[in-house]
Design an enzyme around this catalytic site. Structure first.
Site, mmCIF file in Angstrom:
data_model
loop_
_atom_site.group_PDB
_atom_site.id
_atom_site.type_symbol
_atom_site.label_atom_id
_atom_site.label_comp_id
_atom_site.label_asym_id
_atom_site.label_seq_id
_atom_site.Cartn_x
_atom_site.Cartn_y
_atom_site.Cartn_z
ATOM 1 N N ASP A 114 0.794 -1.232 0.000
ATOM 2 C CA ASP A 114 0.000 0.000 0.000
ATOM 3 C C ASP A 114 0.828 1.284 0.000
ATOM 4 O OD1 ASP A 114 -2.642 -1.091 -0.020
ATOM 5 O OD2 ASP A 114 -2.318 -1.747 2.038
ATOM 6 N N ASP A 177 -6.262 -4.347 -5.863
ATOM 7 C CA ASP A 177 -5.999 -3.011 -5.297
ATOM 8 C C ASP A 177 -4.562 -2.556 -5.604
ATOM 9 O OD1 ASP A 177 -7.472 -4.988 -3.910
ATOM 10 O OD2 ASP A 177 -7.812 -3.682 -2.208
#
Ligand code: GLY
Length: 405
Positions: A114, A177
């Site tokens: 992330d 993602d």
């Protein structure tokens, strides 16, 4: 009563949409975001756990997180966007302060993929608007850290380098993602970083294109690969309704991710793919164009929406409308994005007096029972990003320019 109220609101939205010239007042919507962000700034504790992440349904208080949380970059990103939209210096000061809290992430061992969400949304926007050389060094270091998760035998970045349910650790997992974090690698490779970062991003996007999608171009959430042979072991969900369902936010990451990959590489295969993953998403939306949290939940329409997916897609569609070679599609993408933003800017979705977020009705992790029909910071981030992009297009500017006062 609620059913009648919703039907009435839908009828109003349909009426607005039937007028092809309906234009969103983006200045008003951005000013609204500034008012809400200002309210949030006043609620922030003097603590190291001070980054707003979500407000549960019916509540007013944010849940705050520390810099290691995957959502830590959205709030500084929101502040940079509010600064860009208003040119009020207090937002720049706060954006700088909250971005800097994340600095250690750029150099410590990568906890997950992330880093783009965290360090590019914060320092990336900060650098775009200020050209502060300190920010650039942090972004370059973050890209090198993210690259440590790349497995050349598989061709993708390891999303979760730790045991996660159903991921068969220590095998290699990749989630859809992860597409968004490639932007950090592309940027770094073009701004002083290694060419290898570009190659990693392209390899990840191509391998994902091959293994992460069903024949109808809907996305799986997670793919598990054999970490030694690179063979695909299985494709499953983590946050969606079922392994073979279209989880709304997962599909939104694919739409945004492949549009961005085409922007960065100009490889027509990415543009073609971005249009395919977009078209399957657009064909099954409710009247107000805000998706249910998963397109295949059998309890639709009695399930929560996901305004965050709508924000991500609205922003991506505005970019795609400027990238596609198909003029008819360009018009559809632009119009659908505007319609999504009109819905999100209505009293049905804006938080207004209910709480200090920008939006209501996002769904984070339904199978986990968390952040259901809630205000979530990434919805606010992509909403204001899309508003700024639309405002630039309305002014005849490129979405890649900075909004001047
Ligand atoms: N894990 C990112 C998301 O919830 O979309």
């Amino acid at each position: 009563m609620t059913v009648f109220r919703n039907l009435f609101l839908t009828a109003i939205l349909l009426f607005i949409f039937s007028d092809g010239n309906a234009q969103l007042n983006t200045s008003k919507a951005i000013a609204y975001c500034a008012v809400q962000a200002d309210k949030t700034l006043k609620l922030i504790p003097a603590d190291s756990i001070n980054i707003p992440r979500n407000i549960e349904q019916g509540q007013k208080q944010w849940r705050f997180i520390g810099y290691k949380d995957w959502c830590s970059g959205f709030w500084p990103g929101v502040l940079w966007y509010v600064y860009e939209g208003t040119h009020q210096l207090k937002f720049k000061t706060e954006a700088d302060k909250f971005s800097r809290e994340l600095t250690p992430l750029s150099m410590m061992k990568a906890f997950d993929h992330d880093l783009g969400f965290q360090l590019f949304n914060s320092f990336g926007n900060g650098y775009r608007l200020t050209k502060n050389p300190e920010y650039k060094q942090i972004i370059l270091a973050a890209a090198d850290t993210l690259a440590t998760l790349f497995n050349p035998k598989v061709g993708t970045i390891l999303s979760w380098p730790r045991p996660v349910a159903n991921m068969e650790w220590p095998q290699h997992n990749t989630i859809i993602d992860n597409m968004i974090n490639l932007e950090l690698l592309f940027w770094a490779s073009k701004n002083g970083g290694s060419k290898r970062l570009y190659d990693i991003a392209v390899s990840h996007a191509k391998t994902t294109m091959k293994n992460h999608f069903r024949p109808d171009y809907t996305s799986y959430h997670a793919v598990v690969y054999d970490k030694e042979t690179g063979q695909k072991i299985k494709a499953v969900t983590h946050q969606g309704y079922a392994d073979d369902s279209m989880w709304a936010r997962g599909q939104s990451w694919a739409i945004y991710g492949y549009a961005m990959c085409y922007r960065e590489t100009k490889d027509p295969a990415f543009l073609d793919f971005a249009e395919k993953v977009t078209d399957v998403y657009l064909k099954d939306l409710p009247a107000d164009l805000i998706p249910y949290w998963d397109f295949n939940d059998p309890a639709i329409p009695n399930v929560p929406r996901d305004a965050s997916a709508a924000g991500v897609v609205a922003s991506a569609l505005l970019e795609l409308s400027t990238l596609t070679k198909n003029k008819a599609k360009a018009k559809v993408y632009r119009k659908k994005a505007e319609q999504m933003l009109i819905s999100l800017s209505s009293g049905q979705y804006q938080s207004r007096e209910k709480n200090s977020a920008f939006l209501l009705h996002s769904t984070g992790h339904k199978p986990n029972g968390s952040e259901i029909d809630a205000s979530i910071i990434y919805a606010d981030y992509y909403y204001i990003e899309a508003l700024l992009r639309l405002k630039k297009l309305q002014k005849g500017l490129s979405i890649y320019t900075n909004l001047s006062s």
